[in-house]
Design a protein around this motif. Structure first.
Motif, PDB file in Angstrom:
ATOM      1  N   ALA A 311      13.622  -4.780 -18.913  1.00 26.22           N
ATOM      2  CA  ALA A 311      12.955  -5.551 -19.965  1.00 26.22           C
ATOM      3  C   ALA A 311      11.753  -6.269 -19.373  1.00 26.22           C
ATOM      4  O   ALA A 311      11.898  -7.053 -18.434  1.00 26.22           O
ATOM      5  CB  ALA A 311      13.921  -6.561 -20.596  1.00 26.22           C
ATOM      6  N   THR A 312      10.597  -6.006 -19.923  1.00 25.82           N
ATOM      7  CA  THR A 312       9.377  -6.667 -19.470  1.00 25.82           C
ATOM      8  C   THR A 312       8.389  -6.698 -20.629  1.00 25.82           C
ATOM      9  O   THR A 312       8.316  -5.743 -21.417  1.00 25.82           O
ATOM     10  CB  THR A 312       8.769  -5.932 -18.264  1.00 25.82           C
ATOM     11  N   PRO A 313       7.653  -7.798 -20.793  1.00 24.55           N
ATOM     12  CA  PRO A 313       6.657  -7.835 -21.879  1.00 24.55           C
ATOM     13  C   PRO A 313       5.394  -7.042 -21.564  1.00 24.55           C
ATOM     14  O   PRO A 313       4.642  -6.682 -22.470  1.00 24.55           O
ATOM     15  CB  PRO A 313       6.359  -9.336 -22.018  1.00 24.55           C
ATOM     16  N   ASP A 314       5.153  -6.762 -20.292  1.00 26.85           N
ATOM     17  CA  ASP A 314       3.959  -6.009 -19.884  1.00 26.85           C
ATOM     18  C   ASP A 314       4.381  -4.729 -19.182  1.00 26.85           C
ATOM     19  O   ASP A 314       5.409  -4.684 -18.500  1.00 26.85           O
ATOM     20  CB  ASP A 314       3.093  -6.862 -18.940  1.00 26.85           C
ATOM     21  N   ARG A 315       3.562  -3.720 -19.324  1.00 27.93           N
ATOM     22  CA  ARG A 315       3.870  -2.448 -18.680  1.00 27.93           C
ATOM     23  C   ARG A 315       3.810  -2.627 -17.170  1.00 27.93           C
ATOM     24  O   ARG A 315       2.832  -3.113 -16.630  1.00 27.93           O
ATOM     25  CB  ARG A 315       2.861  -1.389 -19.128  1.00 27.93           C
ATOM     26  N   PRO A 316       4.870  -2.244 -16.456  1.00 27.04           N
ATOM     27  CA  PRO A 316       4.882  -2.437 -14.999  1.00 27.04           C
ATOM     28  C   PRO A 316       3.881  -1.524 -14.310  1.00 27.04           C
ATOM     29  O   PRO A 316       3.482  -0.487 -14.845  1.00 27.04           O
ATOM     30  CB  PRO A 316       6.323  -2.094 -14.617  1.00 27.04           C
ATOM     31  N   PHE A 317       3.512  -1.927 -13.116  1.00 22.27           N
ATOM     32  CA  PHE A 317       2.464  -1.196 -12.389  1.00 22.27           C
ATOM     33  C   PHE A 317       2.906   0.209 -12.019  1.00 22.27           C
ATOM     34  O   PHE A 317       2.081   1.107 -11.893  1.00 22.27           O
ATOM     35  CB  PHE A 317       2.075  -1.975 -11.116  1.00 22.27           C
ATOM     36  N   TYR A 318       4.199   0.409 -11.841  1.00 20.01           N
ATOM     37  CA  TYR A 318       4.676   1.708 -11.387  1.00 20.01           C
ATOM     38  C   TYR A 318       4.902   2.687 -12.542  1.00 20.01           C
ATOM     39  O   TYR A 318       5.381   3.796 -12.325  1.00 20.01           O
ATOM     40  CB  TYR A 318       5.983   1.540 -10.613  1.00 20.01           C
ATOM     41  N   ARG A 320       4.704   5.541 -14.896  1.00 21.80           N
ATOM     42  CA  ARG A 320       4.046   6.839 -14.754  1.00 21.80           C
ATOM     43  C   ARG A 320       3.736   7.462 -16.109  1.00 21.80           C
ATOM     44  O   ARG A 320       2.768   8.185 -16.259  1.00 21.80           O
ATOM     45  CB  ARG A 320       4.946   7.785 -13.950  1.00 21.80           C
ATOM     46  N   ASP A 321       4.587   7.148 -17.097  1.00 23.02           N
ATOM     47  CA  ASP A 321       4.407   7.714 -18.433  1.00 23.02           C
ATOM     48  C   ASP A 321       4.046   6.587 -19.392  1.00 23.02           C
ATOM     49  O   ASP A 321       4.923   5.818 -19.809  1.00 23.02           O
ATOM     50  CB  ASP A 321       5.693   8.424 -18.874  1.00 23.02           C
ATOM     51  N   HIS A 322       2.783   6.508 -19.764  1.00 22.03           N
ATOM     52  CA  HIS A 322       2.351   5.432 -20.650  1.00 22.03           C
ATOM     53  C   HIS A 322       2.698   5.692 -22.100  1.00 22.03           C
ATOM     54  O   HIS A 322       2.384   4.886 -22.969  1.00 22.03           O
ATOM     55  CB  HIS A 322       0.850   5.186 -20.494  1.00 22.03           C
ATOM     56  N   HIS A 323       3.340   6.797 -22.379  1.00 18.45           N
ATOM     57  CA  HIS A 323       3.880   7.029 -23.710  1.00 18.45           C
ATOM     58  C   HIS A 323       5.332   6.565 -23.808  1.00 18.45           C
ATOM     59  O   HIS A 323       5.913   6.575 -24.888  1.00 18.45           O
ATOM     60  CB  HIS A 323       3.804   8.524 -24.058  1.00 18.45           C
ATOM     61  N   CYS A 324       5.908   6.162 -22.689  1.00 18.04           N
ATOM     62  CA  CYS A 324       7.295   5.675 -22.657  1.00 18.04           C
ATOM     63  C   CYS A 324       7.285   4.155 -22.770  1.00 18.04           C
ATOM     64  O   CYS A 324       6.593   3.475 -22.008  1.00 18.04           O
ATOM     65  CB  CYS A 324       7.978   6.107 -21.356  1.00 18.04           C
ATOM     66  N   SER A 546      -3.449   0.065 -13.659  1.00 20.02           N
ATOM     67  CA  SER A 546      -2.315   0.846 -14.163  1.00 20.02           C
ATOM     68  C   SER A 546      -2.716   1.708 -15.352  1.00 20.02           C
ATOM     69  O   SER A 546      -3.349   1.223 -16.303  1.00 20.02           O
ATOM     70  CB  SER A 546      -1.178  -0.097 -14.574  1.00 20.02           C
ATOM     71  N   PRO A 547      -2.382   3.004 -15.288  1.00 22.80           N
ATOM     72  CA  PRO A 547      -1.574   3.666 -14.259  1.00 22.80           C
ATOM     73  C   PRO A 547      -2.402   4.333 -13.181  1.00 22.80           C
ATOM     74  O   PRO A 547      -1.883   5.147 -12.446  1.00 22.80           O
ATOM     75  CB  PRO A 547      -0.826   4.713 -15.076  1.00 22.80           C
ATOM     76  N   ARG A 548      -3.675   4.033 -13.110  1.00 24.65           N
ATOM     77  CA  ARG A 548      -4.573   4.775 -12.226  1.00 24.65           C
ATOM     78  C   ARG A 548      -4.888   3.989 -10.963  1.00 24.65           C
ATOM     79  O   ARG A 548      -4.857   2.759 -10.947  1.00 24.65           O
ATOM     80  CB  ARG A 548      -5.890   5.114 -12.942  1.00 24.65           C
ATOM     81  N   VAL A 549      -5.225   4.754  -9.933  1.00 22.18           N
ATOM     82  CA  VAL A 549      -5.771   4.203  -8.694  1.00 22.18           C
ATOM     83  C   VAL A 549      -7.257   4.561  -8.653  1.00 22.18           C
ATOM     84  O   VAL A 549      -7.636   5.720  -8.881  1.00 22.18           O
ATOM     85  CB  VAL A 549      -5.049   4.770  -7.459  1.00 22.18           C
ATOM     86  N   GLN A 550      -8.082   3.576  -8.398  1.00 21.13           N
ATOM     87  CA  GLN A 550      -9.529   3.799  -8.350  1.00 21.13           C
ATOM     88  C   GLN A 550     -10.032   3.451  -6.945  1.00 21.13           C
ATOM     89  O   GLN A 550      -9.801   2.353  -6.440  1.00 21.13           O
ATOM     90  CB  GLN A 550     -10.254   2.955  -9.392  1.00 21.13           C
ATOM     91  N   VAL A 551     -10.735   4.414  -6.335  1.00 14.50           N
ATOM     92  CA  VAL A 551     -11.313   4.238  -5.007  1.00 14.50           C
ATOM     93  C   VAL A 551     -12.835   4.356  -5.147  1.00 14.50           C
ATOM     94  O   VAL A 551     -13.336   5.333  -5.722  1.00 14.50           O
ATOM     95  CB  VAL A 551     -10.786   5.295  -4.013  1.00 14.50           C
ATOM     96  N   ARG A 552     -13.523   3.360  -4.629  1.00 11.41           N
ATOM     97  CA  ARG A 552     -14.991   3.344  -4.749  1.00 11.41           C
ATOM     98  C   ARG A 552     -15.608   3.052  -3.382  1.00 11.41           C
ATOM     99  O   ARG A 552     -15.164   2.129  -2.682  1.00 11.41           O
ATOM    100  CB  ARG A 552     -15.445   2.292  -5.757  1.00 11.41           C
ATOM    101  N   ILE A 553     -16.631   3.872  -3.010  1.00 15.67           N
ATOM    102  CA  ILE A 553     -17.432   3.632  -1.808  1.00 15.67           C
ATOM    103  C   ILE A 553     -18.865   3.400  -2.286  1.00 15.67           C
ATOM    104  O   ILE A 553     -19.480   4.294  -2.864  1.00 15.67           O
ATOM    105  CB  ILE A 553     -17.383   4.811  -0.828  1.00 15.67           C
ATOM    106  N   LEU A 554     -19.368   2.190  -2.071  1.00 19.35           N
ATOM    107  CA  LEU A 554     -20.677   1.800  -2.580  1.00 19.35           C
ATOM    108  C   LEU A 554     -21.598   1.417  -1.427  1.00 19.35           C
ATOM    109  O   LEU A 554     -21.158   0.784  -0.456  1.00 19.35           O
ATOM    110  CB  LEU A 554     -20.563   0.623  -3.561  1.00 19.35           C
ATOM    111  N   ASP A 555     -22.884   1.823  -1.563  1.00 19.45           N
ATOM    112  CA  ASP A 555     -23.886   1.383  -0.577  1.00 19.45           C
ATOM    113  C   ASP A 555     -25.176   1.071  -1.312  1.00 19.45           C
ATOM    114  O   ASP A 555     -25.343   1.403  -2.486  1.00 19.45           O
ATOM    115  CB  ASP A 555     -24.094   2.471   0.483  1.00 19.45           C
ATOM    116  N   ASN A 556     -26.079   0.391  -0.646  1.00 15.46           N
ATOM    117  CA  ASN A 556     -27.382   0.039  -1.237  1.00 15.46           C
ATOM    118  C   ASN A 556     -28.528   0.815  -0.568  1.00 15.46           C
ATOM    119  O   ASN A 556     -29.644   0.313  -0.415  1.00 15.46           O
ATOM    120  CB  ASN A 556     -27.634  -1.455  -1.122  1.00 15.46           C
TER     121      ASN A 556
END
Length: 618
Positions: A311-318, A320-324, A546-556
Motif C-alpha cells: 500500500a502506497t499513495p505514490d508509485r514506487p520507484f521500482y 516496472r509496469d505503470h499499468h499495474c 520513474s520508471p525511466r533512467v536518464q543519462v546525460r553527458i553535457l559540454d559547452n
C-alpha cells in the motif's frame, strides 16, 4: 468487631433468651413463693388474735379476785402472740410500709389502750362500754391487719401468675421469632442456593441469591452469586475463546493454503512484485494487518532497498509496469492504515538463510488489537518462504551471470585468436601494398582502393577491440556510483578540468549488465567530449525518473558540425548499439547555449535483486 458466625450467634441469642426467660421465671417464682411463705400462718395467727381479744374480755368479766395472777399471765401470753416470729416475719421492715404501720398501730393499741383497760377492769364486774369499745377498736385494727396480709398475699400470688403468663408469652414469642428467623434466614436461602446449584448444573448462570445480611448463609449466597457471575464470565470467555480459536484456526488454514499457493507462484514467477503483492494483500485481509513492506539488503548499499509494498499513495520507484495499480491506494486510505502516525506497531522479520541476511519483512498491525501468536508464526513461515525464493533466484541469477561471463570470455578469446589475427594480417598486407610504388594512370585508383581498405580494416579492428573490451569488461567497483566517480576522475585528469557528476539512482535499480552498458556509454560520451568538444565545462547526470533512467553527458564545446547527429560515426554507432541492448534510445544534439548533449533513456529490466527478466547482451 463483627462476629465470625452471626447465624450461630443468633441461634445462641435465642436459646439464651429462652433459658434466661426460664431462669428469670423460676427465680421470680421462687422469690415470690418465698415472700409469701408463712403468710397463711400469719393470717391464721392474726385471726386468732381477734378471738383471743374477745376471750380476754370474757375472762376479765368472769374472773374473781383469786384469778388476778393467771389473768395477767394470759395477757402476757397474748402479748407474746402479738410478737411471735411467724407473724413478725410477714411484716415488712420498712417503717413507712402500710402493713408495718398497721402492725405498729395494733401493737400500740394493745399496749396503750386495751391491755391497760383490761388490767384496770375490776374482776367479776360487768364489761364497761369503754372496755367493749376499746376491744372492738382493737379487733378492728387486727381485722385491718389480717385484711392487709390477705391482700398482700393475694397480690404476690397475682404477681406470680403474671410472671408465669409473661414467661410463657415471651417463650412463645421467642419460639415464633426463632421459627420465622430460621424460615427467612435459613430455609429460604437454602432453597435459593439449591435452586442456583441446580440451574448452574443446567448451564444457567442467570439466577442470583441476592441475600442481605452478614451471616454465613448471606456470605454463602454472595459467594454463590460471585461464583455464578465468574462461571458465566468464564463460560462466556471460554465460548469466545473457542470461537476465536476456531476463527483463528480457519484463518490459519486459509493462510496456509494461501502460503502454499503463493510458494508455487514465488518459485514460478521471476517478478517478486507480481508474485508476492496479491498474496500479501490477501494475507493482510485475512489477518487484519498491513501494510507489508519488503526490504532487500545489498552489500553495496548503505541502506536496505525497498523491493515491494502492499500500500502506497505514490508509485514506487521500482515499479516496472505503470499499468499495474495493485499497490496504489488513495491518501485517505493510506492515512487510516496502522502505520507509525496512526497508532500502529511494526514487526520486523529477518529474511535469512543460514549465514546470510537477505532482507527484512516489515509488517504493520493495529496497536489496539495486537498480533496473535498464530499470525506471527504464519508471518515467520512467509519470511522463510521469501528467503528461500530470493536465495534461489539470486543463486540462479549469479550462476547465469557466471555462465554468461564464461561464454563471453570464450567468445572474446576466439575472436582474438581468429578474427583479430586475420584483421591484423590484412592490415599488414595493406601496409605492404602501400610500400609498392605504383605509378601510371592507375595510381590514383590504387591509392583510393588502399585508403578505403585501410579505413575499413581500421574500423573493423576498432569494433573488434570494442567487442573484446565489452566481453571482458567486469564491474570491479562496489557499485555504479563508484565506477562513475573513477571514470570522471580519469577523464578530469585527461581533460585538465573537473567534471561535475550528479547521481540520483536508488540502490539496486540496475542489474550488473545494465550498469556495465551505462558505464560504457558514459565513457564513450566523455571520450568524444575529450577528443572533439574542446569544452571548458563537462557535466554527467545519471537520474531516475520513474520508471525511466536518464543519462546525460553535457559540454559547452563547439558542438556537432551541421547541428545534427553525425551519420555513420563509429562512437555513435557503439552508443546506439548499447542503448538498444538496454531497451532504450540515445540521442546526440547541439545545445542552445553551445556544446553537445548526449541523452540516454531506458526502462531498467531489473529493479531489485530478483530479476524480472535476464538482460540480453551482445
Amino acid at each position: 468487631m463483627q462476629s465470625r458466625s452471626p447465624l450461630v450467634n443468633r441461634i445462641a441469642i435465642v436459646v439464651g433468651a429462652i433459658v434466661l426467660t426460664a431462669v428469670v421465671s423460676m427465680a421470680t417464682t421462687l422469690a415470690v413463693s418465698r415472700s409469701i411463705e408463712g403468710n397463711a400462718t400469719a393470717i391464721n395467727q392474726a385471726g386468732a388474735l381477734r378471738m383471743g381479744a374477745f376471750q380476754l374480755l370474757a375472762l376479765s368479766a368472769d374472773r374473781n379476785g383469786s384469778q388476778a395472777a393467771p389473768f395477767r399471765a394470759e395477757l402476757d401470753r397474748y402479748g407474746v402472740k402479738l410478737s411471735q416470729t411467724s407473724l413478725v416475719r410477714t411484716i415488712p421492715e420498712n417503717a413507712d410500709h402500710p402493713l408495718n404501720e398497721q402492725y405498729q398501730q395494733v401493737m400500740a393499741n394493745w399496749r396503750n389502750i386495751l391491755r391497760p383497760a383490761l388490767e384496770r377492769h375490776a374482776p367479776g364486774t360487768p364489761v364497761s362500754t369503754d372496755l367493749l369499745n376499746a376491744t372492738e377498736n382493737y379487733v378492728g385494727d387486727v381485722d385491718t391487719l389480717v385484711s392487709m396480709l390477705e391482700k398482700r398475699t393475694e397480690a404476690r400470688i397475682d404477681l406470680l401468675h403474671v410472671i408465669q403468663i409473661l414467661s410463657l408469652a415471651f417463650s412463645v414469642l421467642i419460639a415464633v421469632v426463632l421459627f420465622l428467623d430460621l424460615k427467612n434466614r435459613v430455609l429460604r436461602p437454602l432453597r435459593k442456593l439449591v435452586g442456583i446449584a441446580s440451574a448452574v448444573g443446567n448451564k444457567d448462570f442467570s439466577l442470583k441469591a441476592n441475600l442481605e445480611g452478614a451471616d454465613e448463609l448471606s456470605r454463602l449466597g454472595g459467594a454463590f452469586d460471585q461464583m455464578t457471575s465468574e462461571l458465566a464470565l468464564s463460560y462466556h470467555e471460554l465460548e469466545s475463546e473457542a470461537r476465536a480459536k476456531t476463527h483463528e484456526l480457519e484463518k490459519s488454514h486459509q493462510a496456509l493454503e494461501l502460503l502454499h499457493s503463493a510458494s508455487r507462484t514465488l518459485f514460478a514467477n521471476h517478478d517478486l512484485c507480481t508474485g508476492a503483492i496479491p498474496m500479501l494483500q490477501e494475507l493482510e485481509t485475512l489477518l487484519g494487518i498491513g501494510p507489508i513492506r519488503l526490504y532487500l539488503h545489498d552489500r553495496n548499499a548503505s541502506e536496505p532497498v525497498e523491493a515491494i509494498t502492499t500500500a502506497t499513495p505514490d508509485r514506487p520507484f521500482y515499479c516496472r509496469d505503470h499499468h499495474c495499480n495493485a499497490c496504489l491506494v488513495t491518501p485517505e486510505v493510506y492515512d487510516e492504515l496502522p502505520v507509525e502516525d496512526n497508532d500502529g506497531r511494526r514487526l520486523m522479520l529477518p529474511i535469512r538463510t543460514p549465514g546470510l541476511l537477505l532482507g527484512t519483512l516489515e509488517v504493520w498491525y493495529p496497536a489496539d488489537k495486537g498480533l496473535s501468536e498464530t499470525a506471527r508464526r504464519l508471518l515467520e513461515t512467509l519470511s522463510d518462504q521469501l528467503a528461500t525464493a530470493i536465495f534461489l533466484e539470486k543463486q540462479i541469477t549469479e550462476e547465469q551471470q557466471l555462465t554468461l561471463a564464461e561464454e563471453r570470455a570464450v567468445i572474446a578469446r576466439e575472436l582474438h585468436d581468429s578474427l583479430a589475427q586475420s584483421l591484423s594480417y590484412l592490415k599488414m598486407q595493406v601496409a605492404r601494398l602501400r610500400r609498392l610504388n605504383i605509378t601510371g594512370e592507375h595510381e590514383q585508383t590504387h591509392d583510393a582502393i588502399l585508403e578505403e581498405l585501410s579505413t575499413g580494416l581500421n574500423s573493423a579492428y576498432r569494433q573488434l577491440r570494442e567487442l573484446l573490451t565489452t566481453f571482458r569488461l567486469k564491474l570491479d567497483t562496489p557499485d555504479l556510483l563508484t565506477a562513475l566517480r573513477q571514470t570522471v576522475d580519469e577523464f578530469s585528469v585527461r581533460m585538465g578540468q573537473n567534471i561535475h557528476l550528479e547521481y540520483d539512482l536508488p540502490p539496486g535499480t540496475l542489474s550488473p549488465n545494465e550498469e556495465i552498458h551505462t558505464l560504457q556509454i558514459v565513457r564513450e560520451g566523455l571520450a568524444n567530449a575529450a577528443k572533439h568538444a574542446e569544452a571548458s565545462e563537462v557535466r554527467v547526470e545519471v537520474l531516475f525518473e520513474s520508471p525511466r533512467v536518464q543519462v546525460r553527458i553535457l559540454d559547452n564545446g563547439k558542438g556537432l558540425p551541421g547541428g545534427d547527429q553525425p551519420q555513420q560515426h563509429y562512437g555513435l554507432i557503439i552508443i546506439q548499439d548499447r542503448a538498444r541492448t538496454l531497451g532504450g534510445k540515445v540521442t546526440m544534439n547541439n545545445r542552445d547555449g553551445g556544446g553537445v548533449e548526449v541523452t540516454l533513456n531506458f526502462v531498467p529490466k531489473s529493479r531489485h535483486m530478483i530479476l524480472a527478466q535476464q538482460a540480453s547482451t551482445v
